[in-house]
Design a protein around this motif. Structure first.
Motif, PDB file in Angstrom:
ATOM      1  N   ASP A 230       0.818  -1.215   0.000  1.00 11.07           N
ATOM      2  CA  ASP A 230       0.000   0.000   0.000  1.00 11.07           C
ATOM      3  C   ASP A 230       0.853   1.266   0.000  1.00 11.07           C
ATOM      4  OD1 ASP A 230       1.016  -0.356   2.524  1.00 11.07           O
ATOM      5  OD2 ASP A 230      -0.883  -0.102   3.586  1.00 11.07           O
ATOM      6  N   HIS A 231       1.904   1.277  -0.820  1.00 10.49           N
ATOM      7  CA  HIS A 231       2.826   2.419  -0.818  1.00 10.49           C
ATOM      8  C   HIS A 231       2.467   3.504  -1.834  1.00 10.49           C
ATOM      9  CE1 HIS A 231       5.353   0.349   1.992  1.00 10.49           C
ATOM     10  NE2 HIS A 231       5.362  -0.699   1.205  1.00 10.49           N
ATOM     11  N   GLY A 232       1.395   3.333  -2.574  1.00  2.28           N
ATOM     12  CA  GLY A 232       0.934   4.458  -3.391  1.00  2.28           C
ATOM     13  C   GLY A 232       1.113   4.320  -4.890  1.00  2.28           C
ATOM     14  N   PHE A 233       2.265   3.822  -5.387  1.00  3.60           N
ATOM     15  CA  PHE A 233       2.451   3.740  -6.844  1.00  3.60           C
ATOM     16  C   PHE A 233       1.912   2.404  -7.335  1.00  3.60           C
ATOM     17  CE2 PHE A 233       4.692   3.255 -10.892  1.00  3.60           C
ATOM     18  CZ  PHE A 233       4.271   4.432 -11.491  1.00  3.60           C
ATOM     19  N   ALA A 234       0.717   2.461  -7.898  1.00  2.00           N
ATOM     20  CA  ALA A 234      -0.055   1.257  -8.181  1.00  2.00           C
ATOM     21  C   ALA A 234       0.438   0.512  -9.412  1.00  2.00           C
ATOM     22  CB  ALA A 234      -1.520   1.633  -8.371  1.00  2.00           C
ATOM     23  N   VAL A 235       0.137  -0.796  -9.421  1.00  2.00           N
ATOM     24  CA  VAL A 235       0.453  -1.664 -10.552  1.00  2.00           C
ATOM     25  C   VAL A 235      -0.166  -1.120 -11.839  1.00  2.00           C
ATOM     26  CG1 VAL A 235      -0.006  -3.955 -11.528  1.00  2.00           C
ATOM     27  CG2 VAL A 235       0.824  -3.742  -9.168  1.00  2.00           C
ATOM     28  N   ASP A 236      -1.398  -0.606 -11.766  1.00  2.00           N
ATOM     29  CA  ASP A 236      -2.029  -0.035 -12.965  1.00  2.00           C
ATOM     30  C   ASP A 236      -1.173   1.082 -13.563  1.00  2.00           C
ATOM     31  OD1 ASP A 236      -4.218  -1.691 -12.872  1.00  2.00           O
ATOM     32  OD2 ASP A 236      -5.585  -0.211 -12.013  1.00  2.00           O
ATOM     33  N   TRP A 237      -0.595   1.929 -12.703  1.00  2.00           N
ATOM     34  CA  TRP A 237       0.227   3.030 -13.192  1.00  2.00           C
ATOM     35  C   TRP A 237       1.544   2.511 -13.769  1.00  2.00           C
ATOM     36  CZ3 TRP A 237      -2.698   6.697 -14.234  1.00  2.00           C
ATOM     37  CH2 TRP A 237      -3.689   7.158 -13.372  1.00  2.00           C
ATOM     38  N   MET A 238       2.098   1.482 -13.145  1.00  2.00           N
ATOM     39  CA  MET A 238       3.343   0.922 -13.670  1.00  2.00           C
ATOM     40  C   MET A 238       3.120   0.311 -15.046  1.00  2.00           C
ATOM     41  SD  MET A 238       6.514   0.690 -13.166  1.00  2.00           S
ATOM     42  CE  MET A 238       8.039  -0.228 -12.973  1.00  2.00           C
ATOM     43  N   ARG A 239       1.999  -0.369 -15.228  1.00  2.00           N
ATOM     44  CA  ARG A 239       1.721  -0.933 -16.552  1.00  2.00           C
ATOM     45  C   ARG A 239       1.552   0.177 -17.594  1.00  2.00           C
ATOM     46  NH1 ARG A 239      -1.658  -5.273 -18.632  1.00  2.00           N
ATOM     47  NH2 ARG A 239       0.201  -5.400 -19.970  1.00  2.00           N
ATOM     48  N   LYS A 240       0.934   1.278 -17.189  1.00  2.00           N
ATOM     49  CA  LYS A 240       0.818   2.422 -18.099  1.00  2.00           C
ATOM     50  C   LYS A 240       2.203   2.903 -18.506  1.00  2.00           C
ATOM     51  CE  LYS A 240       0.665   6.465 -16.598  1.00  2.00           C
ATOM     52  NZ  LYS A 240       1.606   7.594 -16.355  1.00  2.00           N
ATOM     53  N   ASP A 241       3.084   3.046 -17.515  1.00  2.00           N
ATOM     54  CA  ASP A 241       4.441   3.529 -17.781  1.00  2.00           C
ATOM     55  C   ASP A 241       5.234   2.557 -18.645  1.00  2.00           C
ATOM     56  OD1 ASP A 241       3.706   5.598 -16.170  1.00  2.00           O
ATOM     57  OD2 ASP A 241       5.160   5.191 -14.576  1.00  2.00           O
ATOM     58  N   LEU A 242       5.136   1.262 -18.329  1.00  2.00           N
ATOM     59  CA  LEU A 242       5.885   0.276 -19.110  1.00  2.00           C
ATOM     60  C   LEU A 242       5.360   0.190 -20.537  1.00  2.00           C
ATOM     61  CD1 LEU A 242       6.496  -2.613 -16.538  1.00  2.00           C
ATOM     62  CD2 LEU A 242       8.004  -0.718 -17.167  1.00  2.00           C
ATOM     63  N   GLY A 243       4.064   0.426 -20.709  1.00  2.00           N
ATOM     64  CA  GLY A 243       3.521   0.475 -22.068  1.00  2.00           C
ATOM     65  C   GLY A 243       4.160   1.600 -22.879  1.00  2.00           C
ATOM     66  N   ILE A 244       4.363   2.761 -22.236  1.00  2.00           N
ATOM     67  CA  ILE A 244       5.049   3.879 -22.893  1.00  2.00           C
ATOM     68  C   ILE A 244       6.486   3.485 -23.238  1.00  2.00           C
ATOM     69  CG2 ILE A 244       5.935   6.222 -22.544  1.00  2.00           C
ATOM     70  CD1 ILE A 244       3.457   6.733 -20.765  1.00  2.00           C
ATOM     71  N   CYS A 245       7.156   2.821 -22.305  1.00  2.00           N
ATOM     72  CA  CYS A 245       8.541   2.397 -22.538  1.00  2.00           C
ATOM     73  C   CYS A 245       8.630   1.449 -23.722  1.00  2.00           C
ATOM     74  CB  CYS A 245       9.103   1.697 -21.298  1.00  2.00           C
ATOM     75  SG  CYS A 245       9.242   2.719 -19.824  1.00  2.00           S
ATOM     76  N   LEU A 246       7.748   0.461 -23.759  1.00  2.00           N
ATOM     77  CA  LEU A 246       7.792  -0.547 -24.823  1.00  2.00           C
ATOM     78  C   LEU A 246       7.458   0.063 -26.185  1.00  2.00           C
ATOM     79  CD1 LEU A 246       6.094  -3.431 -22.835  1.00  2.00           C
ATOM     80  CD2 LEU A 246       8.492  -3.346 -23.551  1.00  2.00           C
ATOM     81  N   ALA A 247       6.475   0.970 -26.216  1.00  2.00           N
ATOM     82  CA  ALA A 247       6.128   1.623 -27.482  1.00  2.00           C
ATOM     83  C   ALA A 247       7.279   2.486 -27.981  1.00  2.00           C
ATOM     84  CB  ALA A 247       4.871   2.473 -27.292  1.00  2.00           C
ATOM     85  N   THR A 248       7.927   3.202 -27.060  1.00  2.00           N
ATOM     86  CA  THR A 248       9.062   4.036 -27.442  1.00  2.00           C
ATOM     87  C   THR A 248      10.245   3.177 -27.873  1.00  2.00           C
ATOM     88  OG1 THR A 248       8.339   5.725 -25.875  1.00  2.00           O
ATOM     89  CG2 THR A 248      10.600   5.895 -26.689  1.00  2.00           C
TER      90      THR A 248
END
Length: 292
Positions: A230-248
């Motif tokens: 429960d530290h705040g940076f959610a899995v949903d947000w990480m997947r969003k970020d990794l999607g940006i990384c993979l597309a780039t």
């Protein structure tokens, strides 16, 4: 001291805006859920506005920290967006992790109105925001960055201009790529220790002092062992970020095989109901596999 606006009061933005107000800046906040903006104003003594445009009116610098590309477009460039309330010669600083594409899009929209845009994604998690110890990686014109840096310093451990527009976002992608591999490796090590019948805390006490040591290990191993995410940076947000990384990565020809694999592991965590768990929840996937 400056007159500033802060758009977006999530787990990061709420304390960041508070640091600005505490430092003596005149802060007006906006949040999509108005009750949260009202709560912030009551707690910190600043003002709140009904729209980003109203919050930005009269501000010398506007900060945003929202969810994704579409959220940034909404608060920045829509009809009620901040750019329509900003005066020529002012500065817009975006702390959201978004694609470099939308960053360039917003920078162009800002330029049309005589506003300078700085992309300034952040790292350090909720604790870093609350303690004013964030790492801020920036892209944009150097002179504008120097103006922004002095104000951002109230919640920064380090703030660095990496290059022109988009360079901050690309650097944040490097950050997320590195974290993904680290958290998976740490999860495997702790799960391995558990399966081997070892005391995980004793294991970390030893290996953290050698080459295996990392920020993730020292700040997450205890809660990972206890199954608390429960530290705040959610899995949903990480997947969003990794999607940006993979597309780039596809765009620039950078191979990201481990990142792609860990992204799928996070997808498994989502299927377990862990969408809002923090990113260290990868260990729960391994526990589930070990138990099956």
């Amino acid at each position: 001291m400056a007159k500033v606006a802060f758009l977006g009061l999530g787990v990061m933005g709420y304390p960041m805006a508070g640091h600005l107000q505490a430092a003596g800046h005149e802060v007006t906040v906006y949040n999509r859920t108005a009750a949260k903006a009202e709560k912030w104003a009551a707690e910190h003594g600043g003002g709140h506005a009904a729209t980003p445009r109203e919050a930005a009116a009269g501000a010398e610098i506007v900060f945003s920290c929202v969810g994704n590309d579409d959220d940034l477009r909404e608060v920045c460039a829509s009809e009620n967006g901040a750019l329509h309330g900003m005066a020529e010669g002012t500065l817009y600083v975006d702390h959201t992790t978004v694609s470099a594409k939308v960053t360039r899009e917003m920078a162009a929209a800002a330029e049309e109105r005589g506003v300078t845009f700085i992309d300034a994604p952040i790292s350090g998690g909720q604790a870093g925001a609350e303690n004013g110890q964030l790492s801020i990686m920036c892209g944009g014109p150097e002179a504008a960055y120097e103006c922004a840096e002095a104000i951002m310093s109230v919640y920064a451990k380090i703030c660095r201009r990496i290059g022109d527009t988009g360079a901050g976002q690309t650097t944040k992608m490097c950050n997320q790529i590195a974290i993904a591999g680290l958290v998976q490796g740490l999860s495997e090590a702790l799960n391995f220790a558990e399966k081997a019948g070892l005391d995980g805390r004793a294991v970390v006490e030893v290996i953290s002092q050698g080459a295996a040591g990392s920020w993730q290990m020292m700040n997450r191993y205890e809660t990972m062992l206890d199954g608390k995410f429960d530290h705040g940076f959610a899995v949903d947000w990480m997947r969003k970020d990794l999607g940006i990384c993979l597309a780039t990565g596809d765009e620039i020809g950078a191979s990201l095989p481990v990142t792609a694999l860990v992204d799928q592991f996070y997808k498994d965590v989502q299927a377990m109901g862990g969408n809002r768990w923090d990113t260290s929840a990868l260990i729960e996937r391994l526990r589930k596999l070990s138990a099956s």
